[in-house]
Design a protein around this motif. Sequence first.
Motif: not given
Lengths: 277, 327
Positions: B263-265, B7-8, B20-21, B13-15
């Motif tokens: 939470t992180l997000w 998950r980490r 980048a976007i 990767i998601l971050a």
Amino acid sequence: MGLLYGLLAVGLALIFGLMDVTNFAHGEFLMLAMYLTFFLFMFWAVDPLLSIPLVAAGMFVFGAVIYLVIIRFAMRAKANIGMVQIFATFGLAILMRGLAQFFFTPDYRSIPASLLGGKTISIFGVFLPVPQLVGALISIAAFGALYFFMKKTDFGRALEATREDAGAVALVGIDKNKVFALGWGLGSALIGLAGGVMAIFFYIYPDVGASFALIAYVTVALGGFGSVFGAFAGGIIVGLVEATTAMILPPSLKSVGIYAVYLLVVFVRPRGLFGSI
Amino acid sequence: MDSFTQRRRRDLILAAVLAAIAACVPFFVKDVYVQNIMVLTLMYAALSQAWNILGGYCGQISLGHALYFGLGAYTTALLFTKFGVLPWFGMLGGGIISALIALALGYPTFRLRGHYFVIATIVIAEIGFLLFHNWDYAGAALGIDIPVRGDSWAKFQFTRSKLPFYYFALVFCCVAWFITWWLEDSKWGFWWRAVKDNPDAAESLGVVVFNSKMGAAAVSAFLTAIGGAFYAQFVSYIDPESVMTFQFSLLMALPAVLGGIGTLWGPVLGAVILIPMTELTRSFIGGSGRGVDLILYGTVIVVISLARPDGLLGLFSRRPASKGVPQ
């Protein structure tokens, strides 16, 4: 002034101590009560002194409704319960302020003339403004009534018991929601009393509550959460400290004294002066 | 543990993809007004992330973070206007001052619990506000107007375009996120969650509760002050009203609460929803001065906090849906 802070704080203390809810809309409740007094005066020429019971009754209903519509659900939250309460009541505060701006416009208003406005009385050579004096008397009377109410009546006992242990109370057949709704009503009615008195000698505008709200929290915490007596004593202390600081420091810094005393007290005694929880 | 590691990695990767976007967005969005909102959104995402470290992970609900934000802003502005010190050093200095003050304040306040702690943080920030309001050297109530001395990265002033500010805010947001990501899996992260869940149990298991709270406070205050320094340069005018009020402390906490605290997000999601909403309602319907924006804003806060107590992130929860009983 101290007695008024006490009255303001007792209403909050009831709600705070009752179910551990931080009502961040406290100042806005006060604002509403002041507007109610104002409009009763403007449209029906009811003198603020006479409208105080009406405003208190109106605020009672308002508080109970707010409990049933919002707070009941906030208390049901399973996660982050403290945060949910803080932000639900904070959202309510913004909402109320917005509504006040929308309906009442941001103008400053004051009640031009009343039975008491602007009069002073001399007691032993000391001149006292009558509105403040009456406010102080009302505060003492209300506090006495509340104290009696909490200790002697069935409802008062139910309130205390529900505060102690809501689960156990449900077992003996007391409806927690009903008790809490009444508690909120009662707390709001006390704010109504304070608002009715304060409308006589303060300007009324949508943000008026914000300036008193923090002092009310400090007062309650100073006295100790869960202690109605503490809130009242806290109010008197806050009033005295404010008056003293105003003499030493520039007027714009007068609240610093109150805050400093609060910090000193809780650092020495983290439960507040009369806190028992 | 394997799924945790996975998950980490997925989070990281998601971050990277999102960053980048976000870095490409200005190529398509040229509108200055929209860019302004994007800068603020990123800034609040980072600030909320900083708040989340202390408030979310460690469970110490501070509603006085405006103090650290103001200290960062004022340190930078004062050093720059009075001594000509470059904002970069001011930023660092503000961060260090804030972290030290957070430690000094943490010493007495972390003994308090519940409402007493929350009110103490509000009161301390309010004292700071009043002091700055009366401090003539710092411009008192009038605040500080930061003069334009150029248009360069060195002076951290950009008069022609908002883009450099945007990229700085993006980096700031990524750094705040990364620090949280990194701390989440460190010794500190586990300590904090233990302290949040049950301080007494944590203490008995050998977690030094006090020290871990202090650590969280220092990191949180440092990052918040960086945000303050950035804000001072971005708006080039600060006064106590605009950087140190209670409303501001709440604005830092709100995104995390709406998104999901601890939470992180959560802070990122919360900021992306909340800040554009605040700005848009303010500029499109707030102009009337009749408070319609406040009505909408307040309603949304009440509804979200009641409907999703664990934050909006709960909607994307990886746990099976059947577990979450609709309320």
